[in-house]
Structures are given as C-alpha cells and as structure tokens.
Write a protein that holds these residues in place. Structure first.
Motif, short mmCIF file in Angstrom:
data_model
loop_
_atom_site.label_atom_id
_atom_site.label_comp_id
_atom_site.label_asym_id
_atom_site.label_seq_id
_atom_site.Cartn_x
_atom_site.Cartn_y
_atom_site.Cartn_z
N GLN A 27 4.51 3.89 4.08
CA GLN A 27 3.44 2.92 3.89
C GLN A 27 3.49 1.90 5.03
OE1 GLN A 27 4.30 1.35 -0.02
NE2 GLN A 27 2.94 2.82 -1.01
N ILE A 28 2.31 1.38 5.37
CA ILE A 28 2.24 0.25 6.29
C ILE A 28 2.24 -1.00 5.43
CG2 ILE A 28 0.93 -0.90 8.10
CD1 ILE A 28 -0.39 1.76 8.74
N GLU A 29 3.20 -1.88 5.68
CA GLU A 29 3.34 -3.12 4.91
C GLU A 29 2.96 -4.31 5.79
OE1 GLU A 29 6.72 -4.17 2.00
OE2 GLU A 29 7.28 -5.15 3.87
N PHE A 30 2.00 -5.09 5.32
CA PHE A 30 1.57 -6.29 6.03
C PHE A 30 2.18 -7.51 5.33
CE2 PHE A 30 -1.62 -3.13 6.87
CZ PHE A 30 -2.03 -3.36 8.17
N ASP A 31 2.89 -8.33 6.10
CA ASP A 31 3.46 -9.57 5.58
C ASP A 31 2.87 -10.74 6.37
OD1 ASP A 31 5.38 -9.26 3.44
OD2 ASP A 31 6.55 -8.05 4.84
N ILE A 32 2.24 -11.66 5.64
CA ILE A 32 1.60 -12.81 6.28
C ILE A 32 2.16 -14.09 5.69
CG2 ILE A 32 -0.58 -14.02 6.68
CD1 ILE A 32 -2.00 -11.34 6.43
N HIS A 33 2.53 -15.03 6.55
CA HIS A 33 2.91 -16.36 6.08
C HIS A 33 1.78 -17.32 6.42
CE1 HIS A 33 4.92 -20.37 6.14
NE2 HIS A 33 5.41 -19.88 5.03
N ILE A 34 1.24 -17.97 5.38
CA ILE A 34 0.10 -18.87 5.53
C ILE A 34 0.61 -20.31 5.63
CG2 ILE A 34 -2.06 -19.65 4.48
CD1 ILE A 34 -2.14 -16.95 2.99
N ARG A 115 1.47 -10.24 0.80
CA ARG A 115 1.94 -8.90 1.19
C ARG A 115 1.01 -7.84 0.59
NH1 ARG A 115 8.08 -7.48 0.10
NH2 ARG A 115 8.25 -8.74 2.00
N VAL A 116 0.70 -6.84 1.41
CA VAL A 116 -0.10 -5.72 0.92
C VAL A 116 0.36 -4.46 1.64
CG1 VAL A 116 -1.94 -6.00 2.65
CG2 VAL A 116 -2.47 -4.94 0.43
N VAL A 206 -2.97 -21.19 11.42
CA VAL A 206 -3.19 -20.94 9.99
C VAL A 206 -2.28 -19.81 9.51
CG1 VAL A 206 -4.88 -20.24 8.25
CG2 VAL A 206 -5.55 -21.80 10.09
N PHE A 207 -2.24 -18.71 10.26
CA PHE A 207 -1.25 -17.66 10.03
C PHE A 207 -0.13 -17.89 11.04
CE2 PHE A 207 -4.46 -14.29 8.35
CZ PHE A 207 -4.55 -14.97 7.15
N ASP A 208 0.98 -18.42 10.61
CA ASP A 208 2.03 -18.70 11.58
C ASP A 208 3.03 -17.55 11.70
OD1 ASP A 208 3.33 -19.09 9.18
OD2 ASP A 208 3.67 -21.23 9.49
N GLU A 209 2.83 -16.50 10.91
CA GLU A 209 3.67 -15.30 11.04
C GLU A 209 2.93 -14.11 10.45
OE1 GLU A 209 8.17 -13.73 9.89
OE2 GLU A 209 7.63 -15.85 9.62
N ILE A 210 2.81 -13.04 11.24
CA ILE A 210 2.17 -11.80 10.77
C ILE A 210 3.06 -10.65 11.20
CG2 ILE A 210 0.10 -10.39 10.71
CD1 ILE A 210 -1.47 -12.75 11.82
N ASN A 211 3.64 -9.96 10.23
CA ASN A 211 4.53 -8.84 10.53
C ASN A 211 4.01 -7.56 9.87
OD1 ASN A 211 6.50 -10.43 11.91
ND2 ASN A 211 7.20 -11.19 9.93
N VAL A 212 4.23 -6.46 10.57
CA VAL A 212 3.87 -5.14 10.04
C VAL A 212 5.12 -4.27 10.09
CG1 VAL A 212 2.50 -3.07 10.41
CG2 VAL A 212 1.47 -5.30 10.73
N ARG A 213 5.44 -3.64 8.97
CA ARG A 213 6.60 -2.76 8.92
C ARG A 213 6.18 -1.41 8.33
NH1 ARG A 213 11.36 -4.42 5.68
NH2 ARG A 213 9.80 -4.97 4.11
#
Length: 234
Positions: A27-34, A115-116, A206-213
């Motif tokens: 799966q592609i996991e999107f992690d965003i810190h707002i 996270r999605v 606004v999004f200070d961190e965007i990671n994809v794993r």
C-alpha cells in the motif's frame, strides 16, 4: 485433543491466513502533519481543503485517494461551486460521477496528523499529487481586497492552492517526501499551474511535513465467509 489444544490450532490457522493475505501486497501510505499555528493565523481559522490522487506515468490514468468533504461533495455552505479552492482536482476529476467522489471524500481533518492508504500493485510506478488550499490565508500579494485593482477575493481563498508531487515506485520499504511543485490557480474558467514563487508565504507552511511510504497492509481478522476480492491499482 483438549479444548485448549483445538483453540490453539484454530488460532494458528486464522493467524496464518491473515499473514498469507498480506503476502505480496503493498500500500502507498500518505502521512501529513498539519501546522495548526498556520491555520489559527488565517482569517477563518478553519482546516485546509485538500485532495490526494495518483497518476500513472505509463498511461496517464488517474486514481483518486482522498478529498476533503467540501471538495468532493461540492458543499460550500451556500455557494454553488468553488473551483478556485482545489482547482487542479476539480479539473482532473470533473467528469467523475458523484458516487466516485463520495467513495474517497471524508471529513476535513481537525487534528494535526492525517494518514490514508491505498493498495497498489507491487513494483508499480506512480506520480503522487496533493493539492491544498487554506481559506482566508491572505498576504500582501493575495489580499482580501485589492486596493489597486479594486477586486475582491470572492471565494476567500487567499493564497493559491499549492500542488505537491513525488515520483514513486511501489516497492516495500521505499519512502519519499513530496515537494512543492506548482501554484494551482483558477483563471478565466480554467486551471493554470505556475511555478511557486515569492508571492507564496504562509501557505507553504500549512503542511509542514508530507511523507509517503510503501508498506504492507495491516493484518486484519476477517469473516472467512464474507471474503471479497479487493481492488488493487496496477
């Protein structure tokens, strides 16, 4: 066999089946810190509207992953439509049936972390995109009312939507950071993408961190009588 032994065997079979179901799947996991501070400094102090989708570099196919409720359902509190909020998403998925938007839309996250996940074929290649706009995030270049041109920000969007991008390969263990790729504006009835420039100030935080794993699906105990084939993006 004793009852305890039978239960142990059953538990082992179930556990083995659960593990088997995650084998050769990713799966592609999107992690965003707002950044809540950036939100509180905007005029309305409301969470941002954003959308996430995938594009296949091989054939141009686009797959929606997530869109906040208003963007997906077109619910803009009395306004007929607000294409300027997330204009690239609006353009890319304008032909989608409402039911398809409903399937990926969700409440606008009010917490700091979001996270999605979406399942894809192992080894497949994708362009990941995220588009975000924070209403009322004004600055000197995008004011609520322009005293020179006498134009008002009709939809209170403030700074333009920002478009982030990462080119990925879905091999387990890979990780990526999305980069700011473009400003996404709505001009004269169409979406225009421009390189980000110095007119973008607070919006970029606004999004200070965007990671994809790329991860394995989480094992889930399921009802074996109701196993359904899952869609996997290839």
């Amino acid at each position: 066999m004793t009852v305890t032994a039978i239960l142990v065997v059953i538990a082992g079979i179930v556990a083995g089946y659960v593990v088997w179901r995650t084998k050769n799947r990713v799966q592609i996991e999107f992690d965003i810190h707002i950044n809540k501070e950036a939100i509180y400094l905007s005029t309305y102090a409301e969470p941002p509207q954003f959308a996430i989708w995938l594009e296949s570099p091989a054939d141009g196919r686009r797959e929606p992953v997530f869109v906040t409720y208003r963007g997906g359902r077109g619910d803009w509190e009395g306004k007929a439509d607000v294409p300027v909020a997330i204009p690239c998403w609006t353009t890319v998925f304008s032909d989608n049936l409402q039911a398809e938007n409903d399937a990926v839309s969700g409440a606008t996250p009010k917490e700091e972390y979001f996270r999605v996940r979406i399942e894809v074929h192992p080894g497949s290649e994708w362009i990941c995109r995220i588009e975000m706009n924070l209403a009322g995030d004004y600055n000197e270049f995008y004011p609520q009312f322009n005293r020179i041109t006498h134009e008002e920000d009709e939809f209170s969007c403030g700074q333009p939507a920002l478009l982030y991008r990462a080119d990925i390969k879905a091999d387990e263990g890979n990780s990526y950071n999305l980069r700011l790729d473009a400003m996404s504006l709505w001009k004269e009835g169409k979406n225009v993408l421009l390189p980000p420039d110095s007119t973008i100030t607070s919006a970029q935080y606004v999004f200070d961190e965007i990671n994809v794993r790329i991860v394995k699906p989480k094992p889930v105990i399921i009802n074996l009588k109701n196993v359904e084939q899952q869609d996997v993006l290839k």
